[in-house]
Design an enzyme around this catalytic site. Structure first.
Site, mmCIF file in Angstrom:
data_model
loop_
_atom_site.group_PDB
_atom_site.id
_atom_site.type_symbol
_atom_site.label_atom_id
_atom_site.label_comp_id
_atom_site.label_asym_id
_atom_site.label_seq_id
_atom_site.Cartn_x
_atom_site.Cartn_y
_atom_site.Cartn_z
ATOM 1 N N GLY A 185 0.597 -0.618 -0.108
ATOM 2 C CA GLY A 185 0.069 0.003 -0.134
ATOM 3 C C GLY A 185 0.649 1.054 0.372
ATOM 4 O O GLY A 185 0.278 2.152 -0.085
ATOM 5 N N PRO A 202 4.698 -5.106 -0.926
ATOM 6 C CA PRO A 202 4.437 -3.927 -1.639
ATOM 7 C C PRO A 202 4.863 -4.225 -3.231
ATOM 8 O O PRO A 202 4.989 -5.377 -3.606
ATOM 9 C CB PRO A 202 6.080 -3.595 -1.544
ATOM 10 C CG PRO A 202 7.256 -4.235 -1.182
ATOM 11 C CD PRO A 202 6.226 -5.214 -0.174
ATOM 12 N N ARG A 248 -6.661 3.651 -14.648
ATOM 13 C CA ARG A 248 -7.002 4.297 -13.616
ATOM 14 C C ARG A 248 -7.574 6.049 -13.654
ATOM 15 O O ARG A 248 -8.122 6.357 -12.703
ATOM 16 C CB ARG A 248 -4.971 4.214 -13.141
ATOM 17 C CG ARG A 248 -4.859 3.051 -12.984
ATOM 18 C CD ARG A 248 -2.873 2.953 -12.026
ATOM 19 N NE ARG A 248 -3.241 2.850 -10.804
ATOM 20 C CZ ARG A 248 -2.976 4.787 -10.566
ATOM 21 N NH1 ARG A 248 -2.578 5.509 -10.975
ATOM 22 N NH2 ARG A 248 -3.584 4.299 -9.322
ATOM 23 N N TYR A 298 -10.573 5.737 -11.442
ATOM 24 C CA TYR A 298 -10.778 6.762 -9.843
ATOM 25 C C TYR A 298 -9.455 8.396 -9.684
ATOM 26 O O TYR A 298 -9.172 8.387 -8.483
ATOM 27 C CB TYR A 298 -10.206 5.865 -8.481
ATOM 28 C CG TYR A 298 -9.101 4.929 -8.789
ATOM 29 C CD1 TYR A 298 -8.792 3.695 -9.153
ATOM 30 C CD2 TYR A 298 -7.692 4.759 -9.183
ATOM 31 C CE1 TYR A 298 -8.478 2.862 -8.892
ATOM 32 C CE2 TYR A 298 -6.892 4.453 -9.720
ATOM 33 C CZ TYR A 298 -6.881 3.029 -9.202
ATOM 34 O OH TYR A 298 -5.727 1.508 -9.852
ATOM 35 N N CYS A 313 -13.366 5.320 -27.145
ATOM 36 C CA CYS A 313 -14.750 5.650 -27.211
ATOM 37 C C CYS A 313 -15.029 5.860 -25.976
ATOM 38 O O CYS A 313 -16.306 6.017 -26.460
ATOM 39 C CB CYS A 313 -15.955 4.932 -28.817
ATOM 40 S SG CYS A 313 -14.626 4.865 -29.886
ATOM 41 N N TYR A 338 -0.859 -1.265 -12.366
ATOM 42 C CA TYR A 338 -1.886 -1.539 -11.995
ATOM 43 C C TYR A 338 -2.091 -0.995 -13.901
ATOM 44 O O TYR A 338 -3.309 0.007 -13.878
ATOM 45 C CB TYR A 338 -2.292 -0.979 -11.547
ATOM 46 C CG TYR A 338 -1.923 -1.718 -9.561
ATOM 47 C CD1 TYR A 338 -2.992 -2.564 -9.504
ATOM 48 C CD2 TYR A 338 -1.325 -0.935 -8.921
ATOM 49 C CE1 TYR A 338 -1.988 -3.137 -8.428
ATOM 50 C CE2 TYR A 338 -0.966 -0.869 -7.546
ATOM 51 C CZ TYR A 338 -1.929 -2.692 -7.353
ATOM 52 O OH TYR A 338 -1.591 -3.400 -6.351
#
Ligand SMILES: Cc1ncc(COP(=O)(O)O)c(C=O)c1O
Length: 433
Positions: free
Chosen positions: A243, A286, A325, A329, A357, A385
């Protein structure tokens, strides 16, 4: 930026000793570039920080970025590995990682994933009571004993987007602490099929400081003491998850990974010593902080347009399919013009958008760079990610990925072709003619 990033006399961006412009020419765009030296340095710093703990180990969280080459890097650097799916586990086994250094996570593992883990002796991080029953059933059927940890829902959240918080009391991950007695009672009745090894928690991602982890050390030490005093159950392993955040934009000031590992080690030692409990094995997991800043995506800028509001849109040849990403978010990124790194930053509101699109396919709003058609745009910190969350949206193939080291670049993920896209398609006979 990756550790090896610098600008040469032609004002080109160099990574891992390779000119990103040459890489774009050779391998096409969009292109994911991974810098080996950055991964190695993050791992070494983390190890150095954790050296303050007598029995600590680092398990890279494969969900951040996983492929055969990455699994081999994990092996070479002597790390353990967290996997969350059959695909990640299969990749790890194919890369000949030692099963005893793997942990299987997930809030809804399939029977097939659990069977594979049990078959190879991979430890399972159990998410709750109903999963415990399933693990015990499969273990009994296959005459194995499952080594398990339990993931706890600790009620601690980092200061991050709520989509990437996982440790609160209203989370889909982990066992609510008030169900711990029931969980342990069941475990104690399943001695032939379940071997209880430890406790785990992961509070979420992109945390910038140690504050939430300090609370975690005390909560976990309390749990260990409680299990010892009330059930005489020893806890061999305490896993505090991952994290730690990285810097995506200049306002981000995360703790260096060395200080994160050292701080955690210190807090766990303090929390356990205060309670008079023997130190367990400490695992850190990690993901982003190992691979995130090692990655750079290069795109070719295509069409430009300036709309009535004054916003200037520059469209890239990739976007939300290779980096979901920002759309998922509101993740923020920093970009540079890899073919003219001396281009003055500008106040003009240049927004870098993707080619997909969706109006939300915006990679960087107000990027602050005078990008124009034909430029090579480097977006930094895309190692974590991005590939692992990428899709084939609009039926586009995923980009290639190259690993750069000491001036050489090798493909570790081939670019998906149209044929690759068709390879899973099947047409019912009645539609075939
Ligand atoms: C159980 C677990 N461990 C480790 C990680 C890695 O987190 P990060 O990449 O933020 O370090 C995650 C991420 O979701 C996770 O769920």
């Amino acid at each position: 930026m990756p550790l090896t990033a610098h600008v040469d006399e032609r004002q080109h961006l160099i990574i891992g000793g390779c000119d990103t412009n040459d890489l774009a020419q050779r391998f096409g765009t969009p292109l994911w570039i991974i810098d080996y030296a950055t991964i190695e340095q993050s791992v070494e710093s983390c190890k150095l920080g954790l050296a303050a703990y007598p029995n600590g180990s680092i398990h890279y969280a494969g969900k951040a970025f996983m492929c055969l080459a990455m699994a081999k890097i994990v092996k070479r650097l002597g790390l353990g590995l967290d996997v969350v799916s059959e695909g990640e586990l299969y990749t790890a086994l194919k890369a000949e990682l030692e099963p005893s250094k793997l942990l299987l996570h997930g809030n809804n593992k399939s029977e097939s994933e659990l069977r594979m883990a049990l078959k190879h002796g991979v430890k399972i991080v159990v998410d709750g009571i109903s999963e415990l029953s399933l693990v015990a059933k499969i273990a009994a059927e296959t005459k194995k004993t499952a080594d398990i940890l339990v993931r706890l829902m600790p009620g601690v959240e980092p200061d991050t987007h709520h989509y990437i918080q996982t440790g609160g009391t209203d989370s889909k991950f982990g066992l609510p602490i008030d169900e711990l007695d029931d969980f342990i009672s069941i475990v104690l009745g399943l001695k032939d099929s379940i071997r209880f090894r430890g406790i785990h928690t992961h509070i979420g991602s992109q945390s910038h400081d140690l504050t939430p982890y300090l609370e975690i050390a005390d909560i976990l030490a309390d749990v260990v003491l409680y299990l010892k005093d009330n059930y005489e159950v020893p806890v061999e392993i305490v896993d505090v998850g991952g994290g730690l955040g990285i810097a995506y934009v200049k306002e981000d000031t995360p703790l260096p990974i060395h200080d994160w590992a050292a701080g955690l080690a210190k807090q766990v030692i303090r929390a356990f010593s205060e309670r008079g409990i023997e130190l367990p094995e400490l695992i850190l997991e990690p993901g982003r902080s190992i691979i995130g800043s090692a990655g750079v995506t290069v795109y070719r800028a295509g069409h430009e347009k300036t709309v009535a509001s004054g916003t200037r849109y520059v469209a890239l040849d990739g976007g939300m399919a290779d980096n979901p990403r920002p759309a998922t978010y509101n993740a923020r990124y920093t970009a540079a013009i890899a073919n003219r790194m001396n281009a003055e930053s500008t106040q003009t509101t240049t927004t870098l958008v993707g080619r997909y699109c969706e109006s939300g396919d915006i990679i960087i709003k107000d990027a602050g760079i005078p990008a124009k058609s034909g430029d090579l745009i480097a977006v930094f910190a895309t190692g974590a990610y991005n590939y692992s969350m990428a899709s084939n949206y609009n039926r586009t193939g995923r980009p290639a990925c190259v690993l750069v080291k000491d001036g050489s670049a090798e493909v570790i993920l081939e670019r998906e072709t149209n044929e690759d896209l068709l390879s899973q398609d099947r047409v019912p006979a009645w539609l075939s003619d």
